[in-house]
Enzyme design. Sequence first.
Site, PDB file in Angstrom:
ATOM      1  N   LYS A 207       0.827  -1.210   0.000  1.00  0.00           N
ATOM      2  CA  LYS A 207       0.000   0.000   0.000  1.00  0.00           C
ATOM      3  C   LYS A 207       0.859   1.257   0.000  1.00  0.00           C
ATOM      4  O   LYS A 207       0.460   2.282  -0.559  1.00  0.00           O
ATOM      5  CB  LYS A 207      -0.990  -0.011   1.165  1.00  0.00           C
ATOM      6  CG  LYS A 207      -2.064  -1.075   0.995  1.00  0.00           C
ATOM      7  CD  LYS A 207      -3.301  -0.843   1.821  1.00  0.00           C
ATOM      8  CE  LYS A 207      -4.370  -1.873   1.450  1.00  0.00           C
ATOM      9  NZ  LYS A 207      -5.614  -1.730   2.156  1.00  0.00           N
TER      10      LYS A 207
ATOM     11  N   LYS B 152      -4.181 -10.684  -5.983  1.00  0.00           N
ATOM     12  CA  LYS B 152      -5.470 -10.855  -5.307  1.00  0.00           C
ATOM     13  C   LYS B 152      -6.469  -9.843  -5.848  1.00  0.00           C
ATOM     14  O   LYS B 152      -6.084  -8.751  -6.297  1.00  0.00           O
ATOM     15  CB  LYS B 152      -5.309 -10.743  -3.793  1.00  0.00           C
ATOM     16  CG  LYS B 152      -5.510  -9.382  -3.221  1.00  0.00           C
ATOM     17  CD  LYS B 152      -5.522  -9.394  -1.706  1.00  0.00           C
ATOM     18  CE  LYS B 152      -5.607  -7.958  -1.223  1.00  0.00           C
ATOM     19  NZ  LYS B 152      -6.803  -7.603  -0.518  1.00  0.00           N
TER      20      LYS B 152
ATOM     21  N   LYS C  71      -9.723  -3.707  -4.801  1.00  0.00           N
ATOM     22  CA  LYS C  71     -10.473  -2.614  -5.438  1.00  0.00           C
ATOM     23  C   LYS C  71      -9.564  -1.624  -6.154  1.00  0.00           C
ATOM     24  O   LYS C  71     -10.024  -0.845  -6.982  1.00  0.00           O
ATOM     25  CB  LYS C  71     -11.353  -1.894  -4.422  1.00  0.00           C
ATOM     26  CG  LYS C  71     -10.585  -1.172  -3.357  1.00  0.00           C
ATOM     27  CD  LYS C  71     -11.515  -0.533  -2.376  1.00  0.00           C
ATOM     28  CE  LYS C  71     -10.794  -0.109  -1.130  1.00  0.00           C
ATOM     29  NZ  LYS C  71      -9.982  -1.129  -0.456  1.00  0.00           N
TER      30      LYS C  71
END
Length: 326
Positions: A114, A193, A196
Site C-alpha cells: 500500500k 489478489k 479494489k
Amino acid sequence: MKTPLVSGIQPTGRLHVGNYLGALKNFVDLQNLGRYDCRFVIVDLHALTEHITQKEQRRNILELAADFLAAGIDPKKSIFFQQSQVPAHAELTWVLSSLTPMGELNRMTQFKDKADRHGANVGLFTYPVLMAADILLYDSKVVPVGEDQLQHLELARTLARKFNERYGRTFVEPKPLLTEAPRVMNLLNPAKKMSKSDPNGCVFLDDEPNVVANKVRRAVTDSGSEIIFDPVGKPALANLLRIYAAVGSTTVKRLESRYRGVGYGTFKRELGDVLVEHLAPMRERKKKFMRDPAKLRRVLERGSKQANKIAGDKFADVRKKLGLSL
Ligand code: AQP
C-alpha cells in the site's frame, strides 16, 4: 457460553467478491450459526490512511453499513458498529504501539504494497496495531478474515502475549477463521489478489447483472480446455471454480464432474448466471437501505453504544494493569 468473535471492513469504496467471499459472507454465516458472540465493525479510522474527502468518507461509511445489512448482518444478533465512535480503539492502539517493535511492522507485506500505491504515511505503518486493538478489546477468540490479513492477525497474537506476560493476563490470543475462498484472485491476473485498486479485475457486489456477466466472460483462463481444479497448472480456472463453489453452494469436486467435457465458454456463462442470481437480491436490498440513511445511522449508533460498553470496560482494566488508574 458463546465464543466471542470480531471482524471489520474498511469503508474505502465498493466491496468486491473477494471481500464478500473472504469475509462478509462468512460473517453472516457465522452470525447465523448462533455459536458466536459476533461484533462487526466498520473500521473508519483505518480508512483515514487513504486520503478520502469528508463527503466520500461519510458516503463510504453509509454504503458499507448498507452492504453489511444487505448481506444479512442482523443488528439484533450481532453488535454492528463504527470504530471511530468507540474511543478505546484509538486509546489501546497507543498502548500497544509501545509494545510493538519497529521490525514487526517493517516486514508487513500489506504496508509495503500500500505504501507503494498511496505513499507511506505513519498511519499506514501502524495500521496493524490499530487492527490488534480492534480485536483484543473484545476478547475475540476467532477472527474471520481473508488470507491477506493473517500476518496482521499474527501481530495481534504476539501483542496479546506480550501484554499478558508483562502486566498479567488481560487479552485473549485470537485465531483466524478462513473460508474456502480465503484469497480470491483478480479476474484478469490470477497472480494478484482481487483488490479494489484494480477495478477491472473485480466483480463489485453492486455491479449491474450485465456488467457481472461481462466481467466473468472476459476473465482470463488457462491453456487447455478441461474444467479441472489445478491451482498450480490452472490458477485462473481454480479461482473461478472456487468462486462458483462459494456462490453456488456446491463444491469444486461436484463442479468438476458437472463440467467434464464442457468448454470454458459454457462454464463461464453459467458462472456469470449463478453470480448474478446470488448478488441480485443483495443489490436490491442495499438500494433500499441506502434510501433510508437515518436508519443506517440509528443502527450504527445503537451498535456503537453497545461496543463502547464492552471496549470501555476492557480499557479500564488495561489502564489499571498499566498503573494509570490512581
Ligand atoms: N481478494 C480477496 N480475497 C479474500 N478476502 C479478501 N479480503 C480483501 N480482499 C480479499 C478480505 O476482506 C476483508 C476486508 O478487507 P479490507 O477492509 O482490509 O479491505 P481492503 O484490503 O482495503 O480491500 P482491497 O480491495 O484488498 O483493498 P486495496 O485495493 O486497498 O488493497 C478482510 O478480511 C480481507 O482479508
